[in-house]
Design a protein around this motif. Structure first.
Motif, mmCIF file in Angstrom:
data_model
loop_
_atom_site.group_PDB
_atom_site.id
_atom_site.type_symbol
_atom_site.label_atom_id
_atom_site.label_comp_id
_atom_site.label_asym_id
_atom_site.label_seq_id
_atom_site.Cartn_x
_atom_site.Cartn_y
_atom_site.Cartn_z
ATOM 1 N N ASP A 82 0.777 -1.169 0.147
ATOM 2 C CA ASP A 82 0.054 0.028 0.081
ATOM 3 C C ASP A 82 0.839 1.278 -0.145
ATOM 4 O O ASP A 82 1.341 1.205 0.893
ATOM 5 N N CYS A 83 0.963 2.045 -1.015
ATOM 6 C CA CYS A 83 1.587 3.182 -1.148
ATOM 7 C C CYS A 83 1.094 4.469 -0.646
ATOM 8 O O CYS A 83 1.722 5.493 -0.641
ATOM 9 N N ASP A 84 -0.238 4.377 -0.328
ATOM 10 C CA ASP A 84 -1.042 5.551 0.183
ATOM 11 C C ASP A 84 -0.957 5.810 1.730
ATOM 12 O O ASP A 84 -1.275 6.760 2.103
ATOM 13 N N ARG A 85 -0.756 4.789 2.405
ATOM 14 C CA ARG A 85 -0.936 4.866 3.903
ATOM 15 C C ARG A 85 -0.186 3.740 4.522
ATOM 16 O O ARG A 85 0.214 2.843 3.747
#
Length: 127
Positions: free
Chosen positions: A61-64
């Motif tokens: 997960d690169c967003d969070r």
């Protein structure tokens, strides 16, 4: 996003610090890498690929951030999995790097996301 460095496994080689394009890691007081700027992580997995000690876990997960514990990651067998499946170092003969095959998967995912966005715009009247 980079989530964990298992200090007990780290050999203090510094490879992860050197290869990180976003300069997320710094050398700590004891010489071991520390997560200094996690919010800048690009989820490129370079640190995990270059860590021959399999001491780094990068969550996809690169967003969070994703809460993980050392115990959970060790028990799951995820440490070193990306490096292994990418065919790096000692895994080169057994696991040929076939990451290029993901291009089709990414393209289809992008097309599906665009279609979903268009449908949602139709339902909401374009807002």
């Amino acid at each position: 996003m980079i989530e964990l460095i298992v200090a007990e496994r780290c050999t203090d080689c510094g490879a992860c610090i050197e290869v990180c394009p976003a300069h997320v890691l710094d050398r700590g007081h004891a010489g071991l890498p520390v997560l200094a700027r996690v919010e800048d992580c690009q989820t490129c997995f370079m640190c995990e690929l270059y860590c021959r000690a399999d001491a780094i876990y990068v969550a996809p997960d690169c967003d969070r951030r994703v809460a993980v514990s050392t115990e959970d990651v060790l028990a799951s067998g995820r440490l070193g999995q990306y490096r292994k499946h990418s065919g790096w170092d000692e895994w080169a003969e057994q696991f040929p790097n076939e990451q290029w095959l993901m291009e089709t998967v990414f393209r289809r995912a992008g097309e599906a996301a665009a279609q979903l966005k268009a449908k949602q715009a139709d339902v909401t009247g374009g807002t």
